[in-house]
Write an enzyme that holds these catalytic residues in place. Structure first.
Site, mmCIF file in Angstrom:
data_model
loop_
_atom_site.group_PDB
_atom_site.id
_atom_site.type_symbol
_atom_site.label_atom_id
_atom_site.label_comp_id
_atom_site.label_asym_id
_atom_site.label_seq_id
_atom_site.Cartn_x
_atom_site.Cartn_y
_atom_site.Cartn_z
ATOM 1 N N GLU A 26 4.235 6.629 -5.452
ATOM 2 C CA GLU A 26 5.476 7.213 -4.933
ATOM 3 C C GLU A 26 5.249 8.193 -3.778
ATOM 4 O OE1 GLU A 26 8.809 6.796 -5.355
ATOM 5 O OE2 GLU A 26 8.279 5.004 -6.486
ATOM 6 N N GLY A 27 4.074 8.842 -3.754
ATOM 7 C CA GLY A 27 3.768 9.749 -2.642
ATOM 8 C C GLY A 27 3.765 8.996 -1.320
ATOM 9 N N HIS A 28 3.107 7.828 -1.311
ATOM 10 C CA HIS A 28 3.089 7.001 -0.098
ATOM 11 C C HIS A 28 4.518 6.557 0.259
ATOM 12 C CE1 HIS A 28 -1.125 5.960 -1.689
ATOM 13 N NE2 HIS A 28 -1.365 6.523 -0.515
ATOM 14 N N GLY A 138 0.679 13.106 4.757
ATOM 15 C CA GLY A 138 1.062 13.860 3.563
ATOM 16 C C GLY A 138 0.396 15.224 3.496
ATOM 17 N N GLN A 139 1.135 16.203 3.005
ATOM 18 C CA GLN A 139 0.588 17.547 2.789
ATOM 19 C C GLN A 139 -0.475 17.539 1.699
ATOM 20 O OE1 GLN A 139 0.906 20.236 4.460
ATOM 21 N NE2 GLN A 139 -0.063 21.680 3.044
ATOM 22 N N LYS A 140 -0.512 16.478 0.890
ATOM 23 C CA LYS A 140 -1.540 16.341 -0.147
ATOM 24 C C LYS A 140 -2.933 16.518 0.470
ATOM 25 C CE LYS A 140 -3.771 14.792 -3.863
ATOM 26 N NZ LYS A 140 -4.788 13.910 -3.420
ATOM 27 N N SER A 176 -2.249 10.473 -6.618
ATOM 28 C CA SER A 176 -3.386 10.041 -5.813
ATOM 29 C C SER A 176 -3.826 8.672 -6.293
ATOM 30 C CB SER A 176 -4.545 11.032 -5.975
ATOM 31 O OG SER A 176 -5.751 10.440 -5.510
ATOM 32 N N SER A 177 -4.263 7.833 -5.358
ATOM 33 C CA SER A 177 -4.773 6.514 -5.747
ATOM 34 C C SER A 177 -5.987 6.687 -6.651
ATOM 35 C CB SER A 177 -5.159 5.713 -4.504
ATOM 36 O OG SER A 177 -4.069 5.649 -3.611
HETATM 37 P P1 AMP Z 1 -4.316 7.594 1.330
HETATM 38 O O1 AMP Z 1 -3.857 6.196 1.109
HETATM 39 O O2 AMP Z 1 -4.724 8.290 0.087
HETATM 40 O O3 AMP Z 1 -5.302 7.701 2.455
HETATM 41 O O4 AMP Z 1 -3.038 8.403 1.810
HETATM 42 C C1 AMP Z 1 -2.206 7.946 2.853
HETATM 43 C C2 AMP Z 1 -1.227 9.038 3.203
HETATM 44 O O5 AMP Z 1 -0.457 9.360 2.046
HETATM 45 C C3 AMP Z 1 -1.910 10.338 3.640
HETATM 46 O O6 AMP Z 1 -1.173 10.897 4.726
HETATM 47 C C4 AMP Z 1 -1.819 11.197 2.406
HETATM 48 O O7 AMP Z 1 -1.817 12.582 2.690
HETATM 49 C C5 AMP Z 1 -0.496 10.750 1.824
HETATM 50 N N1 AMP Z 1 -0.428 11.045 0.389
HETATM 51 C C6 AMP Z 1 -1.310 10.683 -0.572
HETATM 52 N N2 AMP Z 1 -0.945 11.175 -1.769
HETATM 53 C C7 AMP Z 1 0.199 11.880 -1.566
HETATM 54 C C8 AMP Z 1 1.064 12.652 -2.405
HETATM 55 N N3 AMP Z 1 0.831 12.800 -3.714
HETATM 56 N N4 AMP Z 1 2.142 13.231 -1.852
HETATM 57 C C9 AMP Z 1 2.380 13.100 -0.514
HETATM 58 N N5 AMP Z 1 1.608 12.404 0.333
HETATM 59 C C10 AMP Z 1 0.536 11.800 -0.180
#
Ligand code: AMP
Length: 278
Positions: A26-28, A138-140, A176-177
Site C-alpha cells: 500500500e505504501g507504493h 517515499g519518506q520511508k 516494506s517489501s
Molecule cells: P522500493 O520498492 O522499496 O525501492 O520503494 C519504492 C518507493 O516506495 C520509494 O520511493 C520508497 O521510499 C517508497 N516506499 C516504500 N515503502 C514505503 C512506505 N511504507 N510508505 C511510503 N513510501 C514507501
C-alpha cells in the site's frame, strides 16, 4: 518507453513517475495515487536494481512477483508499468555512474557504501527513459529522498519531486517489501522501531530538546527487545543531513536502522518544535 513518452509529451500530457523495486504494498500504491493527482499519465517502474545491493545483500532473494505487481498497480490507477531488463538498463561494458557525494556518506551510506551510487545512477537512467514531468518518492527512505532532491537540483533535472508520507500497518510497522522476511515473532519484535519513534515524538511534545537524550530514549526502547540489534539512531537536519545537538525550529529527522531476524529495517519520523514558545 522513450518513444511513448515523446508521444505523450507531444500530446501535451503531463507524465508522472513512480520508481519501485516491486513486491508492491500500500505504501507504493499511495505514491501512485499521489502521482495521479499531479499529472495526466502515471508510469510506475518495477526494476530490482542490482547496483544498489552490496555483495552480501539480498539481491538474489529480493521478492519478485510481476503478475501481482501489475494487478495492484492497475488497481491503483497506473497507466504504464515499465519493467526494463537489467541488460537494457546497464548495457554491456557500462562505465558511467552518477554519484552524490555529501548526503550519501552518512547513515545508510556508512553501512552500505555503494548503495546510493546505485540509486542515483538508476534513478537518473529511469528519468532519462521515462522523461517525467514529476516523480514521487517515499519518506520511508528519508535519506534517499534528500539525496534525490539534491541530485535533481545539482544536475538541473526539469522534474518536480513529491515526497509521500510513510504508510504503516495498523500496528505501526512501516510497510516494506522486506517485512516478508520477518518470522512471526520477528514481526512483533520489529514493532520496537515505530514504538521508539512515537516515544521520541512524545518526549519532544513534552518539551524535550536534547538530541543525546532523544537518542538514549530511542536506543533504550530498541534494546529492550533482545531480538533487535541497533545499527544507528541519528538526529539530523532533514535537508542537509547535518547532525543536530539540540532541536530548534528546523525540521529534525530522527532516523533509525536495526536488524531483526537478520533483516535490516529502517524507519524515521520528522520531529518539529513549535517555533513560537512561551
Ligand atoms: P522500493 O520498492 O522499496 O525501492 O520503494 C519504492 C518507493 O516506495 C520509494 O520511493 C520508497 O521510499 C517508497 N516506499 C516504500 N515503502 C514505503 C512506505 N511504507 N510508505 C511510503 N513510501 C514507501
Amino acid at each position: 518507453m522513450q518513444q511513448e513518452s515523446d508521444r505523450l509529451r507531444g500530446e501535451g500530457l503531463r507524465i508522472g513517475f513512480v520508481p519501485t523495486m516491486g513486491a508492491l504494498h500500500e505504501g507504493h500504491l499511495d505514491l501512485l495515487r499521489l502521482c495521479r493527482t499531479h499529472c495526466d499519465v502515471t508510469v510506475m517502474s518495477v526494476f530490482v536494481n542490482p547496483t544498489q545491493f552490496g555483495a552480501n545483500e539480498d539481491f538474489g532473494r529480493y521478492p519478485r512477483d510481476l503478475d501481482r505487481d501489475a494487478m495492484l498497480a492497475a488497481s491503483a490507477g497506473c497507466d504504464i508499468l515499465f519493467t526494463p531488463q537489467a541488460e537494457e538498463v546497464y548495457p554491456p561494458g557500462y562505465s558511467t555512474w552518477v554519484q552524490e557525494e555529501i548526503l550519501s556518506a552518512t547513515l545508510e551510506g556508512r553501512s552500505r557504501p555503494t548503495h546510493f551510487r546505485g540509486v542515483t545512477t538508476v534513478v537518473t537512467k529511469l528519468f532519462l527513459m521515462v522523461k517525467p514531468h514529476c516523480a514521487v518518492f517515499g519518506q520511508k527512505d528519508a535519506q534517499q529522498a534528500a539525496i534525490i532532491k539534491r541530485m535533481v537540483r545539482d544536475l538541473h533535472f526539469d522534474i518536480e519531486l513529491l515526497i509521500a508520507p510513510i504508510r504503516r500497518e495498523a500496528d505501526g510497522l512501516a510497510m516494506s517489501s522486506r517485512n516478508m522476511y520477518l518470522s512471526e515473532s520477528g514481526r512483533i519484535e520489529a514493532l520496537a522501531l515505530s514504538r521508539s519513534l512515537r516515544l521520541a515524538e512524545q518526549f519532544v511534545a513534552g518539551g524535550g530538546r536534547d538530541a543525546d537524550a532523544i537518542r538514549a530514549l530511542v536506543k533504550d526502547e530498541l534494546n529492550r527487545s533482545g531480538a533487535v540489534t541497533v545499527d544507528y539512531v541519528a538526529l539530523l537536519d532533514a535537508e542537509t543531513l547535518d547532525e543536530v545537538d539540540m532541536l530548534s525550529g528546523q525540521a529534525t529527522l530522527l532516523a533509525i536502522a536495526a536488524r531483526v531476524d537478520r533483516t535490516r529495517l529502517i524507519d524515521n519520523t520528522i520531529l518539529r518544535v513549535e517555533t513560537i514558545e512561551r
